[in-house]
Write an enzyme that holds these catalytic residues in place. Structure first.
Site, short mmCIF file in Angstrom:
data_model
loop_
_atom_site.label_atom_id
_atom_site.label_comp_id
_atom_site.label_asym_id
_atom_site.label_seq_id
_atom_site.Cartn_x
_atom_site.Cartn_y
_atom_site.Cartn_z
N CYS A 155 22.86 28.85 -46.88
CA CYS A 155 23.96 28.63 -47.78
C CYS A 155 25.39 28.98 -47.18
O CYS A 155 25.32 29.93 -46.61
CB CYS A 155 23.65 29.81 -48.95
SG CYS A 155 25.12 30.14 -50.14
N1 LIG Z 1 24.33 27.60 -51.16
C1 LIG Z 1 23.33 26.99 -51.14
N2 LIG Z 1 22.06 27.16 -51.45
C2 LIG Z 1 21.12 26.42 -50.97
C3 LIG Z 1 21.25 25.29 -50.65
N3 LIG Z 1 20.29 24.85 -50.32
C4 LIG Z 1 19.21 25.55 -50.98
N4 LIG Z 1 19.76 26.51 -51.23
C5 LIG Z 1 19.13 27.77 -51.91
O1 LIG Z 1 18.58 28.46 -51.22
C6 LIG Z 1 17.34 29.02 -51.08
C7 LIG Z 1 16.65 29.24 -49.94
O2 LIG Z 1 16.89 30.22 -49.43
P1 LIG Z 1 16.32 31.08 -47.81
O3 LIG Z 1 16.94 32.33 -47.77
O4 LIG Z 1 14.75 31.50 -48.71
O5 LIG Z 1 16.28 30.21 -46.86
C8 LIG Z 1 16.73 27.65 -51.89
O6 LIG Z 1 15.67 27.94 -52.71
C9 LIG Z 1 18.04 27.29 -52.71
O7 LIG Z 1 17.94 28.17 -53.86
C10 LIG Z 1 22.54 24.82 -50.16
O8 LIG Z 1 22.84 23.72 -49.74
N5 LIG Z 1 23.53 25.60 -50.19
#
Ligand SMILES: Nc1nc2c(ncn2[C@@H]2O[C@H](COP(=O)(O)O)[C@@H](O)[C@H]2O)c(=O)[nH]1
Ligand SMILES: NC(=O)C1=CN([C@@H]2O[C@H](COP(=O)(O)OP(=O)(O)OC[C@H]3O[C@@H](n4cnc5c(N)ncnc54)[C@H](OP(=O)(O)O)[C@@H]3O)[C@@H](O)[C@H]2O)C=CC1
Length: 316
Positions: free
Chosen positions: A175
């Protein structure tokens, strides 16, 4: 007034007396909508994390999944999963193309068991309209709405008809929303506020770094957990393998990244490489073992023990 908010890394859980003879006795299963799943965690509905095969594999294992919504034929996907005797769990957006996909599903007589409305900020008029439309057109589907990050937003989504709410804004590993817009809430504060505000299940989305963060999310009141980077480095993950100097990695990119969008417009995500770790079986087994252990430290036999465990803040 300025408030201090907490993330998973800022808190720990206080142990209670263990009442089981073995961690294996601890039940990690969770009822979520019409089905019961082996574990309360599932991979993010991102193109670099899940594809059709990942989804089918998780469903066969008795774990929950949600297919992403990018260039996916929801009708064909739903039919394929249900023909295999598996449940269908799709994601949709808020625009015209989603109305078209829903109309096609309806015309084909298909009802996905689970539908996730997937937008960056679901506390918005477009999501309100789409949630009401989906509840009207597919009353038999379990509707998950997200993402949101405050109690007020959670209450609104519940009142619009969501059967579950996905909480977590700008806490994900790929993000860049918080950098580009200034908006974000740490996950412990987000999940606690949202779960306290509504009676429907809350999914804690993003920010899982350590396996123990699962127990912390559940202690905050989450019923389910969504994680991207945790699941992104495996054979079964959807991202491409990349080799650099003889070492293997997997691509992990945000849904709002230029790579996923195909254009540099309203980009709020980035692409990174995560360590390639082979088959996912070892991770899934370890996640279950670690959560069973968490339940035993919480002094219970199932996930309900984590709901009442004491949480403390640690200062570094
Ligand atoms: N701000 C953004 N958030 C995003 C994007 N694509 C996905 N996501 C969110 O991240 C989680 C996964 O987080 P992690 O810490 O487990 O890797 C995912 O489920 C979305 O809610 C983005 O492009 N930008
Ligand atoms: N969990 C998180 O913190 C975040 C997750 N994401 C993920 O990235 C993907 C893309 O998300 P998203 O941008 O919502 O979806 P889209 O890019 O598909 O946008 C959906 C529609 O909503 C409009 N829209 C989006 N954001 C806003 C806004 N802030 N104000 C007014 N209208 C808006 C867009 O119009 P227009 O483009 O013209 O504004 C577009 O018509 C999703 O999968 C989402 O989950 C993205 C950011 C944060």
């Amino acid at each position: 007034m300025m408030t201090t908010e907490l993330n998973y890394g800022d808190v720990y859980l206080v142990p209670r007396k263990t009442i089981v003879d073995s961690r294996k006795e601890c039940d990690t299963s969770v009822q979520f909508g019409p089905r019961r799943f082996d574990m309360p965690i599932y991979p993010s509905n991102m193109k670099s994390v899940v594809d059709e095969e990942t989804c089918a594999a998780f469903a066969r294992l008795g774990w929950f999944y949600t297919m992403h919504r990018f260039n996916v034929d929801a009708c064909r996907f739903t039919a394929a999963m249900q023909e295999e005797g598996l449940f269908a769990s799709i994601s949709v957006g808020v625009n015209e193309d989603t109305l078209q996909q829903l109309a096609e599903l309806k015309a084909a007589g298909l009802t996905p068991e689970y539908i996730t409305l997937d937008v960056a900020n679901a506390w918005c008029v477009k999501a309100e309209r789409m949630i009401k439309h989906i509840k009207d057109a597919f009353p038999g589907s379990f509707l998950i709405g997200g993402n949101i990050a405050t109690a007020e937003a959670a209450r609104d989504l519940e009142s619009w008809g969501c059967d579950a709410i996905k909480a977590g804004i700008a806490g994900g590993r790929v993000c860049i929303t918080k950098n580009k817009t200034g908006f974000h809430r740490p996950m412990v504060s987000t999940v606690r506020d949202c779960a306290t505000a509504v009676s429907v299940p809350v999914i804690a989305d993003g920010g899982i770094v350590e396996h123990g963060d699962m127990a912390k999310a559940l202690a905050c009141g989450a019923s389910m957990i969504m994680a991207g980077s945790l699941f992104a480095g495996y054979d079964e993950s959807a991202g491409e393998i990349v080799e650099i100097n003889g070492k293997h990695y997997k691509e992990y990119f945000g849904s709002a990244s230029q790579f996923n969008k195909g254009a540099y417009v309203n980009v709020e995500g980035k692409k990174i490489l995560v360590e390639y770790k082979g088959s996912i079986g070892k991770l899934l087994r370890e996640l279950k073992e670690d959560l069973q252990s968490s339940v035993s430290y919480a002094g219970g036999r199932d996930l309900s023990a984590l709901k009442t465990v004491e949480m403390i803040q640690v200062y570094r």
